[in-house]
Design a protein around this motif. Structure first.
Motif, PDB file in Angstrom:
ATOM      1  N   ARG A   1      74.466  53.906 -10.862  1.00 37.64           N
ATOM      2  CA  ARG A   1      73.429  54.761 -10.301  1.00 37.64           C
ATOM      3  C   ARG A   1      72.066  54.184 -10.678  1.00 37.64           C
ATOM      4  N   VAL A   2      71.158  54.180  -9.723  1.00 40.48           N
ATOM      5  CA  VAL A   2      69.813  53.664  -9.947  1.00 40.48           C
ATOM      6  C   VAL A   2      68.800  54.617  -9.346  1.00 40.48           C
ATOM      7  N   GLU A   3      67.577  54.482  -9.816  1.00 35.75           N
ATOM      8  CA  GLU A   3      66.469  55.262  -9.270  1.00 35.75           C
ATOM      9  C   GLU A   3      65.316  54.324  -8.983  1.00 35.75           C
ATOM     10  N   LEU A   4      64.710  54.487  -7.825  1.00 35.12           N
ATOM     11  CA  LEU A   4      63.580  53.655  -7.413  1.00 35.12           C
ATOM     12  C   LEU A   4      62.325  54.061  -8.162  1.00 35.12           C
ATOM     13  N   GLN A   5      61.633  53.074  -8.700  1.00 36.24           N
ATOM     14  CA  GLN A   5      60.335  53.273  -9.344  1.00 36.24           C
ATOM     15  C   GLN A   5      59.308  52.466  -8.565  1.00 36.24           C
ATOM     16  N   VAL A   6      58.126  52.987  -8.436  1.00 37.06           N
ATOM     17  CA  VAL A   6      57.047  52.289  -7.753  1.00 37.06           C
ATOM     18  C   VAL A   6      56.003  51.922  -8.805  1.00 37.06           C
ATOM     19  N   ARG A   7      55.683  50.630  -8.856  1.00 34.99           N
ATOM     20  CA  ARG A   7      54.771  50.153  -9.894  1.00 34.99           C
ATOM     21  C   ARG A   7      53.608  49.384  -9.287  1.00 34.99           C
ATOM     22  N   ASP A   8      52.504  49.435 -10.008  1.00 39.46           N
ATOM     23  CA  ASP A   8      51.346  48.635  -9.643  1.00 39.46           C
ATOM     24  C   ASP A   8      51.666  47.171  -9.961  1.00 39.46           C
ATOM     25  N   PRO A   9      51.325  46.224  -9.072  1.00 47.97           N
ATOM     26  CA  PRO A   9      51.662  44.812  -9.337  1.00 47.97           C
ATOM     27  C   PRO A   9      51.152  44.310 -10.681  1.00 47.97           C
ATOM     28  N   GLU A  10      49.984  44.765 -11.105  1.00 46.85           N
ATOM     29  CA  GLU A  10      49.443  44.294 -12.379  1.00 46.85           C
ATOM     30  C   GLU A  10      50.253  44.787 -13.570  1.00 46.85           C
ATOM     31  N   SER A  11      50.882  45.971 -13.457  1.00 48.47           N
ATOM     32  CA  SER A  11      51.689  46.482 -14.561  1.00 48.47           C
ATOM     33  C   SER A  11      52.985  45.699 -14.722  1.00 48.47           C
ATOM     34  N   VAL A  12      53.390  44.980 -13.666  1.00 46.17           N
ATOM     35  CA  VAL A  12      54.603  44.160 -13.724  1.00 46.17           C
ATOM     36  C   VAL A  12      54.228  42.711 -14.047  1.00 46.17           C
ATOM     37  N   ASP A  13      52.927  42.488 -14.226  1.00 49.53           N
ATOM     38  CA  ASP A  13      52.430  41.158 -14.564  1.00 49.53           C
ATOM     39  C   ASP A  13      52.741  40.143 -13.467  1.00 49.53           C
TER      40      ASP A  13
ATOM     41  N   SER B   1      46.668  37.891   1.347  1.00 47.55           N
ATOM     42  CA  SER B   1      45.564  38.839   1.234  1.00 47.55           C
ATOM     43  C   SER B   1      45.962  40.263   1.603  1.00 47.55           C
ATOM     44  N   TYR B   2      46.813  40.415   2.615  1.00 47.70           N
ATOM     45  CA  TYR B   2      47.183  41.768   3.024  1.00 47.70           C
ATOM     46  C   TYR B   2      48.213  42.403   2.087  1.00 47.70           C
ATOM     47  N   GLU B   3      48.764  41.640   1.162  1.00 48.19           N
ATOM     48  CA  GLU B   3      49.750  42.177   0.222  1.00 48.19           C
ATOM     49  C   GLU B   3      49.137  42.656  -1.087  1.00 48.19           C
ATOM     50  N   GLU B   4      47.847  42.380  -1.313  1.00 51.47           N
ATOM     51  CA  GLU B   4      47.232  42.633  -2.613  1.00 51.47           C
ATOM     52  C   GLU B   4      47.365  44.077  -3.081  1.00 51.47           C
ATOM     53  N   ASP B   5      47.331  45.023  -2.162  1.00 47.75           N
ATOM     54  CA  ASP B   5      47.410  46.432  -2.553  1.00 47.75           C
ATOM     55  C   ASP B   5      48.815  47.000  -2.447  1.00 47.75           C
ATOM     56  N   TRP B   6      49.777  46.178  -2.104  1.00 46.02           N
ATOM     57  CA  TRP B   6      51.135  46.695  -1.954  1.00 46.02           C
ATOM     58  C   TRP B   6      51.768  46.922  -3.323  1.00 46.02           C
ATOM     59  N   PRO B   7      52.377  48.077  -3.513  1.00 49.17           N
ATOM     60  CA  PRO B   7      53.047  48.338  -4.778  1.00 49.17           C
ATOM     61  C   PRO B   7      54.363  47.553  -4.871  1.00 49.17           C
ATOM     62  N   ILE B   8      54.875  47.461  -6.073  1.00 51.07           N
ATOM     63  CA  ILE B   8      56.148  46.788  -6.324  1.00 51.07           C
ATOM     64  C   ILE B   8      57.213  47.866  -6.505  1.00 51.07           C
ATOM     65  N   HIS B   9      58.330  47.714  -5.796  1.00 48.68           N
ATOM     66  CA  HIS B   9      59.422  48.667  -6.010  1.00 48.68           C
ATOM     67  C   HIS B   9      60.491  48.005  -6.874  1.00 48.68           C
ATOM     68  N   VAL B  10      60.996  48.788  -7.820  1.00 45.32           N
ATOM     69  CA  VAL B  10      61.973  48.307  -8.794  1.00 45.32           C
ATOM     70  C   VAL B  10      63.002  49.410  -8.994  1.00 45.32           C
ATOM     71  N   PHE B  11      64.268  49.024  -9.064  1.00 44.26           N
ATOM     72  CA  PHE B  11      65.304  50.007  -9.387  1.00 44.26           C
ATOM     73  C   PHE B  11      65.564  49.988 -10.887  1.00 44.26           C
ATOM     74  N   GLU B  12      65.704  51.176 -11.456  1.00 44.72           N
ATOM     75  CA  GLU B  12      66.073  51.299 -12.862  1.00 44.72           C
ATOM     76  C   GLU B  12      67.438  51.970 -12.942  1.00 44.72           C
ATOM     77  N   LEU B  13      68.262  51.518 -13.884  1.00 43.75           N
ATOM     78  CA  LEU B  13      69.559  52.147 -14.103  1.00 43.75           C
ATOM     79  C   LEU B  13      69.336  53.557 -14.647  1.00 43.75           C
ATOM     80  N   VAL B  14      70.141  54.515 -14.178  1.00 42.04           N
ATOM     81  CA  VAL B  14      70.018  55.891 -14.691  1.00 42.04           C
ATOM     82  C   VAL B  14      71.316  56.330 -15.346  1.00 42.04           C
TER      83      VAL B  14
END
Length: 156
Positions: free
Chosen positions: A123-135, A143-156
Motif C-alpha cells: 500500500r502506498v500514498e501519493l505525496q506532493v512535494r516542492d522540487p526544492e525540498s527533494v533537492d 522552463s515550463y516545468e519549473e513550477d511543477w510539483p514532484i509526486h512521490v509514493f510513500e509506503l503506508v
C-alpha cells in the motif's frame, strides 16, 4: 485552470483545449500543485487516464470527464532506475512503481523507499512535494516545468 466536475464531458474538439485545460499535462500539474490529483475518465468505456488526456486511449472517444482521484493505492509493478534523468541523478538508484489507485486509475511514480523495501501489493500514498525540498537540480528543468510539483509514493 478550468474546473470540471464529474458530470462535465471533456473537450469534444481539439480547439476546445487550452494550455491550462485539465486535459493537458500543465493542467494536471496545476491541479497537483493545488493538492488535487485528477484523472480523465471515459464516459463511453470507463477507462481512466492519468495524467488526463482529451481522448480515450482505450476506445478513442472524446467523451471524457475529469475526476478527483484517491491518493492511496497498491504497487502492481516496480523496478530500480540506476541511471535516472539528470535532475534526479544524485538520488540514484531510484525505485519507480506503477500504482493502481483505489479508483483503479494507474499512475507511475517514484517510491520513497529502496528497491528491497518494496513488494507487489504494498500500500502506498501519493505525496506532493516542492522540487526544492527533494533537492532536484532545477537547472535541468524545462522552463515550463519549473513550477511543477514532484509526486512521490510513500509506503503506508
Amino acid at each position: 485552470m478550468t474546473d470540471t466536475d464529474s458530470t462535465t464531458t471533456g473537450p469534444l474538439a481539439p480547439d476546445d483545449i487550452t494550455a491550462d485545460s485539465p486535459f493537458t499535462l500543465p493542467g494536471f500539474f496545476d491541479a497537483l500543485a493545488e493538492g488535487r490529483l485528477v484523472a480523465a475518465r471515459c464516459t463511453e468505456c470507463d477507462e481512466h487516464m492519468l495524467p488526463p488526456r482529451p481522448a480515450c486511449y482505450g476506445c478513442g472517444s472524446r467523451a471524457v470527464t475529469i475526476e478527483e482521484q484517491p491518493r492511496t493505492g497498491e504497487v502492481i509493478s516496480y523496478t530500480s532506475v540506476n541511471r535516472p534523468p539528470s535532475a534526479f541523478d544524485h538520488l540514484a538508484p531510484i525505485t519507480v512503481a506503477v500504482v493502481e489507485l483505489d479508483s483503479s486509475a494507474r499512475l507511475t511514480g517514484r517510491v520513497d523507499a529502496s528497491l528491497e523495501d518494496v513488494t507487489i501489493g504494498d500500500r502506498v500514498e501519493l505525496q506532493v512535494r516542492d522540487p526544492e525540498s527533494v533537492d532536484i537540480d532545477l537547472d535541468f528543468d524545462l522552463s515550463y516545468e519549473e513550477d511543477w510539483p514532484i509526486h512521490v509514493f510513500e509506503l503506508v
